[in-house]
Each structure stands twice: as structure tokens, then as C-alpha cells.
Design a protein around this motif. Structure first.
Motif, PDB file in Angstrom:
ATOM      1  N   THR A  82     -12.651 -21.011  42.192  1.00 12.58           N
ATOM      2  CA  THR A  82     -11.629 -22.050  42.296  1.00 12.58           C
ATOM      3  C   THR A  82     -10.743 -22.006  41.057  1.00 12.58           C
ATOM      4  OG1 THR A  82     -13.134 -23.677  41.297  1.00 12.58           O
ATOM      5  CG2 THR A  82     -13.083 -23.545  43.702  1.00 12.58           C
ATOM      6  N   TYR A  83      -9.465 -22.150  41.291  1.00 13.14           N
ATOM      7  CA  TYR A  83      -8.488 -22.153  40.191  1.00 13.14           C
ATOM      8  C   TYR A  83      -7.647 -23.422  40.301  1.00 13.14           C
ATOM      9  CZ  TYR A  83      -9.656 -17.163  40.166  1.00 13.14           C
ATOM     10  OH  TYR A  83     -10.324 -15.961  40.140  1.00 13.14           O
ATOM     11  N   GLU A  84      -7.193 -23.895  39.176  1.00 15.48           N
ATOM     12  CA  GLU A  84      -6.322 -25.060  39.163  1.00 15.48           C
ATOM     13  C   GLU A  84      -4.897 -24.634  39.490  1.00 15.48           C
ATOM     14  OE1 GLU A  84      -6.979 -28.245  38.810  1.00 15.48           O
ATOM     15  OE2 GLU A  84      -9.146 -27.946  38.527  1.00 15.48           O
ATOM     16  N   GLY A  87      -0.698 -24.114  36.361  1.00 13.78           N
ATOM     17  CA  GLY A  87      -0.591 -23.271  35.169  1.00 13.78           C
ATOM     18  C   GLY A  87      -0.359 -24.120  33.934  1.00 13.78           C
ATOM     19  N   THR A  88      -0.705 -23.562  32.791  1.00 19.64           N
ATOM     20  CA  THR A  88      -0.598 -24.296  31.529  1.00 19.64           C
ATOM     21  C   THR A  88       0.351 -23.632  30.550  1.00 19.64           C
ATOM     22  OG1 THR A  88      -2.492 -23.090  30.608  1.00 19.64           O
ATOM     23  CG2 THR A  88      -2.962 -25.137  31.796  1.00 19.64           C
ATOM     24  N   GLY A 207      -8.757 -12.972  36.348  1.00 18.01           N
ATOM     25  CA  GLY A 207      -9.013 -14.400  36.498  1.00 18.01           C
ATOM     26  C   GLY A 207      -8.003 -15.242  35.740  1.00 18.01           C
ATOM     27  N   GLN A 208      -7.601 -14.772  34.572  1.00 13.50           N
ATOM     28  CA  GLN A 208      -6.620 -15.511  33.778  1.00 13.50           C
ATOM     29  C   GLN A 208      -5.273 -15.583  34.493  1.00 13.50           C
ATOM     30  OE1 GLN A 208      -6.470 -13.578  29.929  1.00 13.50           O
ATOM     31  NE2 GLN A 208      -8.675 -13.828  29.600  1.00 13.50           N
ATOM     32  N   PHE A 210      -4.772 -15.582  37.735  1.00 13.78           N
ATOM     33  CA  PHE A 210      -4.890 -16.593  38.793  1.00 13.78           C
ATOM     34  C   PHE A 210      -4.847 -18.007  38.213  1.00 13.78           C
ATOM     35  CE2 PHE A 210      -6.576 -13.179  41.567  1.00 13.78           C
ATOM     36  CZ  PHE A 210      -5.873 -13.476  42.728  1.00 13.78           C
ATOM     37  N   GLU A 211      -5.525 -18.197  37.100  1.00 14.50           N
ATOM     38  CA  GLU A 211      -5.530 -19.529  36.482  1.00 14.50           C
ATOM     39  C   GLU A 211      -4.112 -19.970  36.122  1.00 14.50           C
ATOM     40  OE1 GLU A 211      -7.628 -21.799  36.101  1.00 14.50           O
ATOM     41  OE2 GLU A 211      -9.657 -20.944  36.131  1.00 14.50           O
ATOM     42  N   GLU A 212      -3.279 -19.017  35.736  1.00 13.36           N
ATOM     43  CA  GLU A 212      -1.949 -19.370  35.259  1.00 13.36           C
ATOM     44  C   GLU A 212      -0.901 -19.400  36.376  1.00 13.36           C
ATOM     45  OE1 GLU A 212       0.921 -20.655  32.776  1.00 13.36           O
ATOM     46  OE2 GLU A 212      -1.227 -20.486  32.373  1.00 13.36           O
ATOM     47  N   TRP A 214      -1.486 -18.860  40.079  1.00 14.49           N
ATOM     48  CA  TRP A 214      -1.846 -19.186  41.465  1.00 14.49           C
ATOM     49  C   TRP A 214      -1.291 -20.564  41.847  1.00 14.49           C
ATOM     50  CZ3 TRP A 214      -5.494 -22.889  43.434  1.00 14.49           C
ATOM     51  CH2 TRP A 214      -5.768 -22.750  44.801  1.00 14.49           C
ATOM     52  N   SER A 216       1.623 -21.661  41.566  1.00 12.18           N
ATOM     53  CA  SER A 216       2.458 -22.170  40.482  1.00 12.18           C
ATOM     54  C   SER A 216       3.578 -23.049  41.025  1.00 12.18           C
ATOM     55  CB  SER A 216       3.052 -20.987  39.706  1.00 12.18           C
ATOM     56  OG  SER A 216       4.033 -21.430  38.789  1.00 12.18           O
TER      57      SER A 216
END
Length: 237
Positions: A82-84, A87-88, A207-208, A210-212, A214, A216
């Protein structure tokens, strides 16, 4: 003359004869006692054997149940990560950025990136999912416009366990996985106006990315559908 029962004590006036009679009666009683004792021991042994059998069967069944539970845990497919969404603004080494504009066009498009990371595209988006054949650029780019991540790989370099490892990074939605011809690296991850080229399916930057990127919000049509449109040939799931 009336016969004497086996366990009935006979009486004789002759001491010697009486002694024999007494001995015979004792032997008969002892024989009966031994027979009863033997029968009791036989029944006791039978019950013990039955308990051992049931204990063995129960133990074997318990072992099988435990083994089944362990196997179901060990060999059960892992749930997708699961990804948020969003993005940050994290800085990921190797990510290239572009300035592609969006518009709907007919026919094929000559994209500046390969695989494309945005730009003019077909008005019908590609349904997100896993494909084992190359997919149309123009439809996949439309999915990028909706916030999907497109994961492409060189089928000559990524297969078997490596492909399974690559799939383990994929979320359950808003992702496209497909082989792509002519890649400069083994794996390329593309989001609208962002792209990352990698040579190792174990690279943690997958993975990074996707975290950023996915789902968006920094795409032309964030949260628009990634299903209900076109299934290209080779769609697996």
C-alpha cells in the motif's frame, strides 16, 4: 449316582481319597481364577491398544492440521503493498522530469521519451493491470494522465523470479505493468512528466517512486478512472 459339579466339594471317608478330592477342587478353582485373570488381562491389553491407536490417529491429525495452517501462512500470496496517494516532494536519485503537454489526438504519436512519460494521447485510456505483451503508447499515456504509474521492463532481462520480484512492488490499482521493446535499462517507471530507469528489480527506489508518484495530484486529471476503457491484448489481470 448323581454327578458332582466341578466346583462342588466332594466328601470321602478315606483320608487319602479326600486329600485327592481337595487337591482336585483347588486345582479347578485355581484354573478358573487363572482363566478369569487371563481374560481380564486380554481385555485390558485390548483397551490399551485402542487408546494407543486413537492417540496416534489424533496426534497425526493434529500434526496435519498444524502443517496445513503453517503452509497456508507460508505459501499464501502476499497482499499487494500500500502506498499513500499524492507524494511529499521527496527527491529520488535518478528521476528525470519533463514538461509534456496534454491533448487528445488520433493515430500514433512520436514521443520524446521512450517509453513516453506524458504528452498527447488517445482519448481512450488503457485499463490498468498486468500485461504480458507491449501495450499502445497512446492509451497508456492517457492512464498516466489519471495518476497511474507505468512500469515497463525488458523481457530479455526480466523474467521468472525477477519478474515476480518486480510484481511484488505493484499496488492493487492505478498501475500498468508491461514489456517494452528497446528499453535502455532493465526496468523503467513512468509517471506523468517523471521517469526512473533502473537495472535491478531489487532496487529500493522502485518502492520510493510509487510512494512519491502513485496517484499523484500533480497530473492533468488526478483520480480519474483507470478502468472501464480499453483492455489491450495480453492483459493478465
Amino acid at each position: 449316582m448323581t454327578p458332582t459339579a466341578p466346583d462342588e466339594k466332594r466328601v470321602s471317608g478315606n483320608p487319602a481319597t479326600q486329600a485327592k478330592i481337595n487337591t482336585t477342587v483347588k486345582q479347578q478353582r485355581e484354573q478358573k481364577r487363572q482363566e478369569k485373570l487371563a481374560e481380564y488381562q486380554k481385555q485390558l491389553a485390548k483397551r490399551k491398544r485402542g487408546k494407543i491407536v486413537w492417540w496416534a490417529v489424533g496426534s497425526a491429525a493434529a500434526v496435519l492440521v498444524i502443517a496445513a495452517i503453517v503452509a497456508s501462512i507460508v505459501f499464501a500470496p502476499k497482499p499487494p503493498p500500500t502506498y499513500e496517494a499524492g507524494g511529499t516532494g521527496a527527491d529520488i536519485e535518478g528521476v528525470e522530469t519533463f514538461e509534456n503537454e496534454t491533448s487528445h489526438v488520433e493515430g500514433t504519436v512520436d514521443y520524446p521519451q521512450s517509453p513516453p512519460a506524458g504528452g498527447p494521447h488517445n482519448q481512450v485510456w488503457l485499463n490498468c493491470g498486468i500485461y504480458d505483451q507491449p501495450v499502445p503508447n497512446e492509451n497508456a499515456v492517457h492512464s498516466l494522465e489519471h495518476g497511474a504509474v507505468w512500469v515497463t521492463y525488458d523481457a530479455a532481462k526480466v523474467s521468472g523470479d525477477d519478474l515476480a520480484t518486480l510484481k511484488s512492488f505493484l499496488p492493487s490499482s492505478y498501475v500498468i505493468l508491461s514489456p517494452y521493446e528497446g528499453l535502455e535499462s532493465a526496468v523503467v517507471l513512468s509517471n506523468w512528466n517523471h521517469q526512473l530507469k533502473l537495472d535491478d528489480v531489487d532496487d529500493p527506489r522502485i518502492g520510493q517512486f510509487f510512494e512519491e508518484y502513485w496517484r499523484s495530484a500533480d497530473v492533468p486529471e488526478p483520480s480519474a478512472l483507470c478502468s472501464g476503457a480499453l483492455d489491450a491484448p495480453g492483459k493478465v489481470s
